[in-house]
Write a protein that holds these residues in place. Structure first.
Motif, short mmCIF file in Angstrom:
data_model
loop_
_atom_site.label_atom_id
_atom_site.label_comp_id
_atom_site.label_asym_id
_atom_site.label_seq_id
_atom_site.Cartn_x
_atom_site.Cartn_y
_atom_site.Cartn_z
N LYS A 290 0.84 -1.19 0.00
CA LYS A 290 0.00 0.00 0.00
C LYS A 290 0.88 1.24 0.00
CE LYS A 290 -3.83 -2.27 2.40
NZ LYS A 290 -4.74 -2.24 3.57
N ILE B 168 1.10 5.58 -0.34
CA ILE B 168 0.55 6.94 -0.39
C ILE B 168 1.51 7.78 -1.21
CG2 ILE B 168 0.08 9.03 0.94
CD1 ILE B 168 -0.80 7.28 3.26
N GLU C 161 -1.38 -1.01 -4.26
CA GLU C 161 -2.60 -0.23 -4.10
C GLU C 161 -2.14 1.20 -3.82
OE1 GLU C 161 -5.49 0.31 -0.37
OE2 GLU C 161 -5.76 -1.64 -1.36
N VAL D 70 -2.76 5.31 -3.07
CA VAL D 70 -3.58 6.43 -2.62
C VAL D 70 -3.00 7.68 -3.24
CG1 VAL D 70 -4.37 7.75 -0.62
CG2 VAL D 70 -4.12 5.27 -0.45
N ASN E 145 -3.31 11.87 -4.31
CA ASN E 145 -3.75 13.07 -3.59
C ASN E 145 -3.56 14.31 -4.45
OD1 ASN E 145 -1.83 15.24 -1.85
ND2 ASN E 145 -3.95 15.07 -1.19
N ILE F 283 -7.16 4.91 -4.75
CA ILE F 283 -8.00 5.64 -3.81
C ILE F 283 -7.67 7.12 -3.95
CG2 ILE F 283 -8.58 6.00 -1.37
CD1 ILE F 283 -7.68 3.06 -0.92
N GLU F 284 -8.70 7.94 -4.11
CA GLU F 284 -8.51 9.38 -4.29
C GLU F 284 -8.76 10.11 -2.97
OE1 GLU F 284 -11.04 10.72 -7.60
OE2 GLU F 284 -11.26 8.57 -8.08
N VAL F 285 -7.82 11.00 -2.63
CA VAL F 285 -7.98 11.84 -1.45
C VAL F 285 -7.75 13.29 -1.86
CG1 VAL F 285 -7.17 12.40 0.87
CG2 VAL F 285 -7.23 10.02 0.11
N LEU G 173 -5.70 11.63 4.37
CA LEU G 173 -4.79 10.66 3.77
C LEU G 173 -4.69 9.40 4.62
CD1 LEU G 173 -1.58 12.45 2.41
CD2 LEU G 173 -3.22 11.09 1.12
N ALA H 132 -7.71 7.19 4.76
CA ALA H 132 -7.82 6.33 3.58
C ALA H 132 -6.83 5.18 3.61
CB ALA H 132 -7.60 7.17 2.31
N CYS H 133 -5.68 5.41 4.26
CA CYS H 133 -4.63 4.37 4.31
C CYS H 133 -3.89 4.52 5.64
CB CYS H 133 -3.69 4.53 3.12
SG CYS H 133 -2.44 3.23 2.99
#
Length: 259
Positions: free
Chosen positions: A9, A11, A33, A35, A37, A60-62, A75, A78-79
């Motif tokens: 995962k 970010i 995966e 995330v 931003n 995943i959108e933040v 953020l 989400a993760c």
């Protein structure tokens, strides 16, 4: 080469466009995966669709400003437990340092030094506990070779570099690494803005400035963001655990140094 990133995962901050986006795409292609931003929901959503189409990865959108507490909170909501953190943020605009006031200076340091430190503080102990973590900070070659008009950006990023240099050595035994990517001339929106500013100041057409800048680079071209993303993915991989506290310059040879 299998980078060992499947199911990890990640970010990636400020990743709706430019070099952050390139890093997100590269990590997604390796099976992460991601995330992503950005401050503008529409462009972030378009980027998410593009990454999903290219890679099939979970995206995943933040939406939010990562320099704010609210942005950081969203953020990590989400993760909560990322394996990879890529810090990135927009920098201060080109400006003569004489035009900087106190608030502008504080904002620049917050964006490019304080914010990455806050993000790293939030994830590093969890990475240590699970014996895996990769932190990559997108800074700039201006850390080594200052660019007039980007003094605030250079100073803040240099401060981040020094701040993290010792910290990187305290966690590497737990398979957590902290490294910096220093981009040179990649044809991003920020570089295009610098060309426009130079054109306005000198009266020289933008296309002439672009052509001249390319020929001044030893590579005779600007960087492709995809190349930058590949470098980021390697530093985030299971293959890079013996590399930490380093500054990787990616600039086509523009920075002149033997060491």
């Amino acid at each position: 080469m299998d980078l060992g990133l499947t199911t990890r995962k990640a970010i990636i901050c400020a990743s709706s466009k430019g070099l952050g986006k390139a890093c997100a795409i590269a990590l997604a292609k390796e099976g992460c995966e991601v995330v992503i931003n950005g401050r503008h929901g529409e462009s972030l959503h378009e980027t998410a669709k593009e990454i999903k189409s290219l890679t099939g990865a979970t995206v995943i959108e933040v939406v939010g400003d990562v320099a704010t507490q609210e942005g950081q909170r969203d953020l990590f909501k989400a993760c909560p437990d990322p394996d990879i953190l890529v810090t990135n943020n927009h920098g201060p605009a080109f400006r003569d340092f004489r035009e900087l006031d106190r608030n502008t200076i504080i904002d620049g340091v917050t964006q490019n030094m304080v914010t990455p430190i806050e993000l790293i503080k939030a994830v590093i102990d969890k990475m240590v506990a699970k014996k895996f973590g990769r932190i990559v900070n997108i800074t700039s070659t201006s850390v080594y070779a200052p660019i007039a008009g980007l003094d605030l950006s250079s100073g803040a990023r240099a401060g981040l570099t020094s701040f993290l240099a010792g910290i990187a050595r305290t966690v590497v035994a737990d398979n957590v690494t902290i490294n910096n990517l220093l981009p040179g001339p990649f044809l991003t929106d920020r570089l295009k803005q610098s060309f426009a500013a130079a054109s306005e100041k000198t009266g020289i057409p933008v296309h002439e400035i672009v052509a001249k800048r390319q020929t001044q680079n030893p590579a005779k071209r600007f960087g492709n963001p995809e190349e930058f993303g590949h470098a980021c993915a390697f530093l985030c991989s299971t293959k890079s655990g013996f590399i930490t506290g380093q500054n990787l310059i990616i600039d086509g040879g523009a920075y002149l140094s033997a060491f």
